[in-house]
Design a protein around this motif. Structure first.
Motif, PDB file in Angstrom:
ATOM      1  N   LYS A 137      12.422 103.652  90.799  1.00  0.00           N
ATOM      2  CA  LYS A 137      13.131 103.256  89.583  1.00  0.00           C
ATOM      3  C   LYS A 137      14.323 104.191  89.331  1.00  0.00           C
ATOM      4  CE  LYS A 137      12.510 102.692  84.675  1.00  0.00           C
ATOM      5  NZ  LYS A 137      11.653 102.824  83.511  1.00  0.00           N
ATOM      6  N   VAL A 138      15.386 103.639  88.759  1.00  0.00           N
ATOM      7  CA  VAL A 138      16.498 104.474  88.310  1.00  0.00           C
ATOM      8  C   VAL A 138      16.460 104.505  86.788  1.00  0.00           C
ATOM      9  CG1 VAL A 138      19.005 104.760  88.251  1.00  0.00           C
ATOM     10  CG2 VAL A 138      17.906 103.830  90.299  1.00  0.00           C
ATOM     11  N   GLY A 139      16.435 105.706  86.236  1.00  0.00           N
ATOM     12  CA  GLY A 139      16.481 105.836  84.775  1.00  0.00           C
ATOM     13  C   GLY A 139      17.928 105.924  84.322  1.00  0.00           C
ATOM     14  N   VAL A 140      18.278 105.209  83.270  1.00  0.00           N
ATOM     15  CA  VAL A 140      19.664 105.207  82.801  1.00  0.00           C
ATOM     16  C   VAL A 140      19.726 105.690  81.354  1.00  0.00           C
ATOM     17  CG1 VAL A 140      21.753 103.822  82.431  1.00  0.00           C
ATOM     18  CG2 VAL A 140      20.216 103.276  84.332  1.00  0.00           C
ATOM     19  N   GLY A 141      20.662 106.594  81.084  1.00  0.00           N
ATOM     20  CA  GLY A 141      20.878 107.079  79.718  1.00  0.00           C
ATOM     21  C   GLY A 141      22.358 107.032  79.393  1.00  0.00           C
ATOM     22  N   ARG A 142      22.665 106.684  78.161  1.00  0.00           N
ATOM     23  CA  ARG A 142      24.071 106.592  77.757  1.00  0.00           C
ATOM     24  C   ARG A 142      24.249 107.249  76.389  1.00  0.00           C
ATOM     25  NH1 ARG A 142      27.879 103.481  75.186  1.00  0.00           N
ATOM     26  NH2 ARG A 142      29.712 102.853  76.386  1.00  0.00           N
ATOM     27  N   ALA A 143      25.366 107.887  76.201  1.00  0.00           N
ATOM     28  CA  ALA A 143      25.733 108.434  74.885  1.00  0.00           C
ATOM     29  C   ALA A 143      27.253 108.366  74.787  1.00  0.00           C
ATOM     30  CB  ALA A 143      25.246 109.873  74.740  1.00  0.00           C
ATOM     31  N   HIS A 144      27.757 108.484  73.564  1.00  0.00           N
ATOM     32  CA  HIS A 144      29.205 108.317  73.385  1.00  0.00           C
ATOM     33  C   HIS A 144      29.841 109.537  72.703  1.00  0.00           C
ATOM     34  CE1 HIS A 144      27.031 106.246  70.046  1.00  0.00           C
ATOM     35  NE2 HIS A 144      27.663 107.194  69.397  1.00  0.00           N
ATOM     36  N   ALA A 145      31.160 109.512  72.682  1.00  0.00           N
ATOM     37  CA  ALA A 145      31.911 110.583  72.010  1.00  0.00           C
ATOM     38  C   ALA A 145      31.873 110.373  70.501  1.00  0.00           C
ATOM     39  CB  ALA A 145      33.355 110.570  72.496  1.00  0.00           C
ATOM     40  N   LYS A 146      32.295 111.385  69.792  1.00  0.00           N
ATOM     41  CA  LYS A 146      32.406 111.281  68.331  1.00  0.00           C
ATOM     42  C   LYS A 146      33.640 112.069  67.883  1.00  0.00           C
ATOM     43  CE  LYS A 146      32.052 115.463  66.989  1.00  0.00           C
ATOM     44  NZ  LYS A 146      32.393 116.357  67.832  1.00  0.00           N
ATOM     45  N   THR A 147      34.097 111.717  66.684  1.00  0.00           N
ATOM     46  CA  THR A 147      35.131 112.546  66.075  1.00  0.00           C
ATOM     47  C   THR A 147      34.660 112.895  64.664  1.00  0.00           C
ATOM     48  OG1 THR A 147      37.526 112.742  65.698  1.00  0.00           O
ATOM     49  CG2 THR A 147      36.541 110.630  65.136  1.00  0.00           C
ATOM     50  N   ILE A 148      34.910 114.108  64.244  1.00  0.00           N
ATOM     51  CA  ILE A 148      34.505 114.497  62.888  1.00  0.00           C
ATOM     52  C   ILE A 148      35.636 114.162  61.927  1.00  0.00           C
ATOM     53  CG2 ILE A 148      33.847 116.418  61.386  1.00  0.00           C
ATOM     54  CD1 ILE A 148      32.329 117.601  63.706  1.00  0.00           C
ATOM     55  N   LEU A 149      35.318 113.367  60.911  1.00  0.00           N
ATOM     56  CA  LEU A 149      36.334 112.969  59.926  1.00  0.00           C
ATOM     57  C   LEU A 149      36.461 114.015  58.819  1.00  0.00           C
ATOM     58  CD1 LEU A 149      35.607 109.133  59.509  1.00  0.00           C
ATOM     59  CD2 LEU A 149      37.293 110.252  60.978  1.00  0.00           C
ATOM     60  N   PHE A 150      35.331 114.574  58.408  1.00  0.00           N
ATOM     61  CA  PHE A 150      35.343 115.545  57.311  1.00  0.00           C
ATOM     62  C   PHE A 150      34.248 116.592  57.512  1.00  0.00           C
ATOM     63  CE2 PHE A 150      37.048 111.631  55.579  1.00  0.00           C
ATOM     64  CZ  PHE A 150      38.212 112.084  54.981  1.00  0.00           C
ATOM     65  N   GLY A 151      34.529 117.813  57.110  1.00  0.00           N
ATOM     66  CA  GLY A 151      33.481 118.809  56.950  1.00  0.00           C
ATOM     67  C   GLY A 151      33.147 119.670  58.164  1.00  0.00           C
ATOM     68  N   GLU A 152      33.944 119.598  59.251  1.00  0.00           N
ATOM     69  CA  GLU A 152      33.639 120.474  60.383  1.00  0.00           C
ATOM     70  C   GLU A 152      33.692 121.941  59.939  1.00  0.00           C
ATOM     71  OE1 GLU A 152      36.588 118.710  59.713  1.00  0.00           O
ATOM     72  OE2 GLU A 152      36.938 118.178  61.802  1.00  0.00           O
ATOM     73  N   HIS A 153      32.968 122.741  60.600  1.00  0.00           N
ATOM     74  CA  HIS A 153      32.791 124.177  60.302  1.00  0.00           C
ATOM     75  C   HIS A 153      31.959 124.397  59.034  1.00  0.00           C
ATOM     76  CE1 HIS A 153      34.891 126.061  63.571  1.00  0.00           C
ATOM     77  NE2 HIS A 153      35.847 125.149  63.452  1.00  0.00           N
TER      78      HIS A 153
END
Ligand code: PMV
Length: 320
Positions: free
Chosen positions: A5-21
């Motif tokens: 079997k081949v296991g597949v995983g996916r995730a995506h990018a994100k951008t922070i709109l407010f409140g980083e740090h």
């Protein structure tokens, strides 16, 4: 253990709109997923007798490669695989992982969290283990801790979220979107480590504790107001909050010549607001564009001002 079997995983990018740090210190943040900018990991149980974990760049086939492909040189992904196998009582099977990551590293787009999330999901799929949200969060956070020291967890959640989120101290809410507009994300082309920016700010706050209090109050106020604007459909107000948040981050010396140029160009091209996004000291900016017809103009202005790549996210994708 050996399986075809081949296991597949996916995730995506994100951008922070407010409140980083500020989110690192327990204040709220808002993040937007970039669903089309993604990492896919394919996992095979290789059957090698030594329990070896091999990580390969699925695009180049290289075991160690360019710095823009984070998985290659990143020992924490090996440790992440071992943590997954330990936590799920799988012993030490040999695993081959092919990582296809389109998310550029060091641009505040959540590349490291997305790669780690996709690895965990691929392993869970390969070995038929339930990948419940808590297990994934804990494993990805542990990997992020190696990379960043004290990650808030916003990247860990946002890289798996189907829609925009509000995040504070580990708690997450999906946000209902009332605006009809387009976010344009632009890469300054300058790579920077989140840890460097977080450490720089921490040192500054150690000698200027009052600045920390002011920052957390300001950032929290802007983020709370922005959530109202976002849900109630007030695009112009939301844009102003982006620019206000940028000014706060700029005041803490987290912007650079390159990101300033991009923010200024986007504002001059008529966007509703713009800011740096993520750790800063390079990385990306995000601009809000009210009219679809203006997206091309703002994108062209960002390119002209030095953006090496741009991505657009239409909010209609998240409404209804
Ligand atoms: O990975 P970046 O650069 O988007 O940084 C994440 C946001 C920070 O607030 C700077 C760090 C954190 O752990 O939340």
């Amino acid at each position: 253990m050996s399986t075809h079997k081949v296991g597949v995983g996916r995730a995506h990018a994100k951008t922070i709109l407010f409140g980083e740090h500020a989110v690192v210190y327990g204040a709220p943040a808002v993040a937007l997923p970039l669903l089309d900018l993604a990492v896919t990991v394919r996992a095979n149980a290789s059957g090698a007798p030594d329990g070896r974990v091999a990580l390969t760049d699925a695009v180049t086939g290289e075991q160690a490669g360019s710095t823009d492909r984070p998985q290659q040189l990143d020992p924490r992904l090996h440790e992440l695989v071992r943590s997954f196998l330990r936590t799920t009582d799988l012993g030490s099977p040999a695993v081959d992982l092919g990582v296809d990551c389109a998310i550029p590293l060091g641009r505040g787009l959540g590349s490291s969290a997305a790669c780690a999330r996709a690895v965990v999901l691929a392993l869970a799929d390969l070995f038929d283990r339930a990948a419940d949200a808590e297990l994934v969060f804990d494993l990805v956070q542990a990997a992020e801790r190696v990379a960043h020291g004290s990650p808030s967890g916003v990247d860990t959640v946002a890289t798996g979220s189907p829609g925009p989120i509000w995040f504070q101290s580990g708690a997450t809410k999906e946000l209902a979107i009332g605006i009809d507009a387009v976010f344009v994300v632009a890469d300054s082309g300058v790579s920077s480590a989140t840890k460097t920016a977080v450490d720089q700010l921490r040192r500054r706050f150690e000698v200027e504790p009052a600045a920390k209090v002011r920052f957390l109050q300001e950032s929290s106020r802007i983020t709370a107001a922005a959530v109202e604007d976002l849900t109630r459909g007030r695009v112009a107000d939301l844009g102003r909050r982006l620019t206000d948040n940028h000014e706060v981050l700029r005041g803490l010396e987290l912007s650079t010549v390159e990101t300033e140029r991009l923010v200024t160009a986007a504002l001059a091209a008529g966007c509703a607001g713009a800011k740096l996004s993520g750790g800063g000291l390079g990385g990306c900016v995000v601009a809000l564009v009210e009219q679809p017809a203006d997206v091309a103009t703002v994108t062209a202005a960002l390119r002209e001002a030095g953006a090496t790549a741009t991505w657009t996210v239409a909010t209609e994708r998240f409404s209804g």
